[in-house]
Design an enzyme around this catalytic site. Structure first.
Site, PDB file in Angstrom:
ATOM      1  N   ASP A  82     -45.083  82.702 -29.676  1.00 48.85           N
ATOM      2  CA  ASP A  82     -43.757  82.883 -29.108  1.00 48.85           C
ATOM      3  C   ASP A  82     -43.419  84.371 -28.941  1.00 48.85           C
ATOM      4  OD1 ASP A  82     -41.339  81.904 -28.136  1.00 48.85           O
ATOM      5  OD2 ASP A  82     -40.386  81.878 -30.110  1.00 48.85           O
ATOM      6  N   HIS A  83     -42.732  84.700 -27.875  1.00 47.98           N
ATOM      7  CA  HIS A  83     -42.148  86.039 -27.646  1.00 47.98           C
ATOM      8  C   HIS A  83     -43.087  87.188 -28.018  1.00 47.98           C
ATOM      9  CE1 HIS A  83     -38.063  85.245 -26.312  1.00 47.98           C
ATOM     10  NE2 HIS A  83     -38.022  84.240 -27.163  1.00 47.98           N
ATOM     11  N   HIS A 180     -30.778  83.343 -29.427  1.00 47.41           N
ATOM     12  CA  HIS A 180     -31.553  83.100 -30.638  1.00 47.41           C
ATOM     13  C   HIS A 180     -30.643  83.198 -31.863  1.00 47.41           C
ATOM     14  CE1 HIS A 180     -34.851  84.688 -27.889  1.00 47.41           C
ATOM     15  NE2 HIS A 180     -35.154  83.423 -28.109  1.00 47.41           N
ATOM     16  N   GLY A 181     -30.944  82.387 -32.876  1.00 45.29           N
ATOM     17  CA  GLY A 181     -30.151  82.404 -34.094  1.00 45.29           C
ATOM     18  C   GLY A 181     -29.118  81.290 -34.083  1.00 45.29           C
ATOM     19  N   GLY A 209     -33.487  79.486 -27.880  1.00 43.80           N
ATOM     20  CA  GLY A 209     -32.253  79.466 -28.655  1.00 43.80           C
ATOM     21  C   GLY A 209     -31.734  78.064 -28.889  1.00 43.80           C
ATOM     22  N   SER A 211     -31.571  76.260 -31.605  1.00 44.07           N
ATOM     23  CA  SER A 211     -30.959  75.956 -32.894  1.00 44.07           C
ATOM     24  C   SER A 211     -29.440  75.845 -32.769  1.00 44.07           C
ATOM     25  CB  SER A 211     -31.308  77.037 -33.926  1.00 44.07           C
ATOM     26  OG  SER A 211     -32.662  76.940 -34.325  1.00 44.07           O
ATOM     27  N   ASN A 230     -37.058  75.190 -27.937  1.00 46.77           N
ATOM     28  CA  ASN A 230     -37.492  75.945 -29.104  1.00 46.77           C
ATOM     29  C   ASN A 230     -36.480  75.827 -30.234  1.00 46.77           C
ATOM     30  OD1 ASN A 230     -39.503  76.764 -27.375  1.00 46.77           O
ATOM     31  ND2 ASN A 230     -39.047  78.941 -27.483  1.00 46.77           N
ATOM     32  N   THR A 233     -34.437  78.963 -36.059  1.00 44.36           N
ATOM     33  CA  THR A 233     -33.514  79.320 -37.143  1.00 44.36           C
ATOM     34  C   THR A 233     -33.074  78.101 -37.947  1.00 44.36           C
ATOM     35  OG1 THR A 233     -32.740  81.208 -35.852  1.00 44.36           O
ATOM     36  CG2 THR A 233     -31.372  80.517 -37.703  1.00 44.36           C
TER      37      THR A 233
END
Length: 302
Positions: A82-83, A180-181, A209, A211, A230, A233
């Site tokens: 990832d990333h 993200h997070g 992102g 989560s 995806n 977190t």
């Protein structure tokens, strides 16, 4: 045993209107937690790791564990990086046996993003490895990549078309308002933008992102064409919170087998809830058939 290229499973998911969850794991027991979760629900699975996890555990060790899990649980499983912004790390992971990689050049101008993506495509297209790229900038923190909310940019639909034409990349992560997070408020998801992009391109789209996005929003994203979601977190937090609660209840119970068992179960429960949310439970057999002779009696061979 072999791990599979995620492109066929994601194409099938998009065609059939469901999603496949890609879980970021940070330890080998987390990897087994999500594999067991998927196996119990007969679901295809993408396991993914950040560059930081690769550096911590070693790509060969991660690949070995993923192959062992695919053998034990007999589900179609892809292993994704990832990333990644570092070409050398990306190539190292491909050589180790990763079946999918993300080249993240979204912080660069469009032409440079195209150039860097093509640099990876020139290798991956001959090795049966999926490539994911990003357009726009997803906000938040992912490993050592930090994008402030003010710098986050949504993908332009026409640029998505041009980008795929210029690179041939088989999976695309367009920035559509997620981050993200864990969100401090409701995510500002641009559903109209997702629909426009999905109507213009036929490659599977990736929802970064994932989560803590409200369930109804996830279902809508999947229905509009997001084939991969995806989750990082939330999984990490569930795993860690179980360990924290163990020591709050039993501060002197230091046997790792006790607290790690609780952590694995928490991760497994979270994983199963996400698999059900995107609707890929019971789809492993359909996906398995896509890979033909690589399978025998439900198990991967290689």
């Amino acid at each position: 045993m072999v791990l599979v290229n995620s492109t066929p499973m994601l194409k099938e998911a998009r065609k059939s209107g469901y999603g496949i969850v890609a879980f970021n794991v940070h330890s080998l027991d987390m990897l087994y937690s999500v594999a067991e979760a998927a196996a119990e629900l007969d679901a295809p699975l993408i396991v993914q790791t950040t560059v930081g996890t690769v550096r911590n555990l070693g790509p060969e060790n991660i690949v070995a564990a993923a192959k062992a899990a695919s053998e034990e649980y007999k589900i179609p499983m892809a292993l994704h990086l990832d990333h990644c912004t570092d070409y050398d790390v990306l190539i190292k992971c491909i050589r180790a046996g990763y079946t999918s990689v993300m080249i993240d050049a979204s912080m660069h101008e469009f032409d440079e993003n195209v150039r860097r993506t093509n640099q990876v495509m020139d290798v991956a297209k001959f090795l049966d490895v999926n490539v994911e790229a990003e357009l726009g900038k997803v906000g938040g923190v992912e490993d050592d990549i930090v994008v402030d909310e003010a710098d986050a940019q949504k993908a332009v639909p026409s640029e998505c078309v041009k980008f795929i034409e210029l690179t041939g990349v088989p999976t695309l992560a367009p920035a559509i308002g997620t981050a993200h997070g864990i969100y401090s408020g409701d995510p500002d998801i641009d559903f109209e933008r997702i629909e426009k992009i999905a109507n213009l391109v036929d490659v599977p789209l990736v929802l970064h992102g994932g989560s803590a996005i409200p369930d109804e929003d996830v279902r809508r994203c999947v229905s509009l064409g997001m084939s991969k979601m995806n989750v990082s977190t939330e999984l990490k937090n569930a795993y860690s919170q179980a360990i924290k609660e163990h020591f709050e209840d039993k501060p002197n119970a230091l046997d790792p087998r006790q607290y790690l068992t609780k952590a694995k179960q928490a991760a497994k429960d979270l994983a199963q809830s996400k698999i059900k949310l995107v609707g890929c439970q019971g789809k492993a057999s359909e996906v398995q058939a896509l890979y033909g002779n690589e399978y025998k009696d439900g198990a991967l061979i290689g």
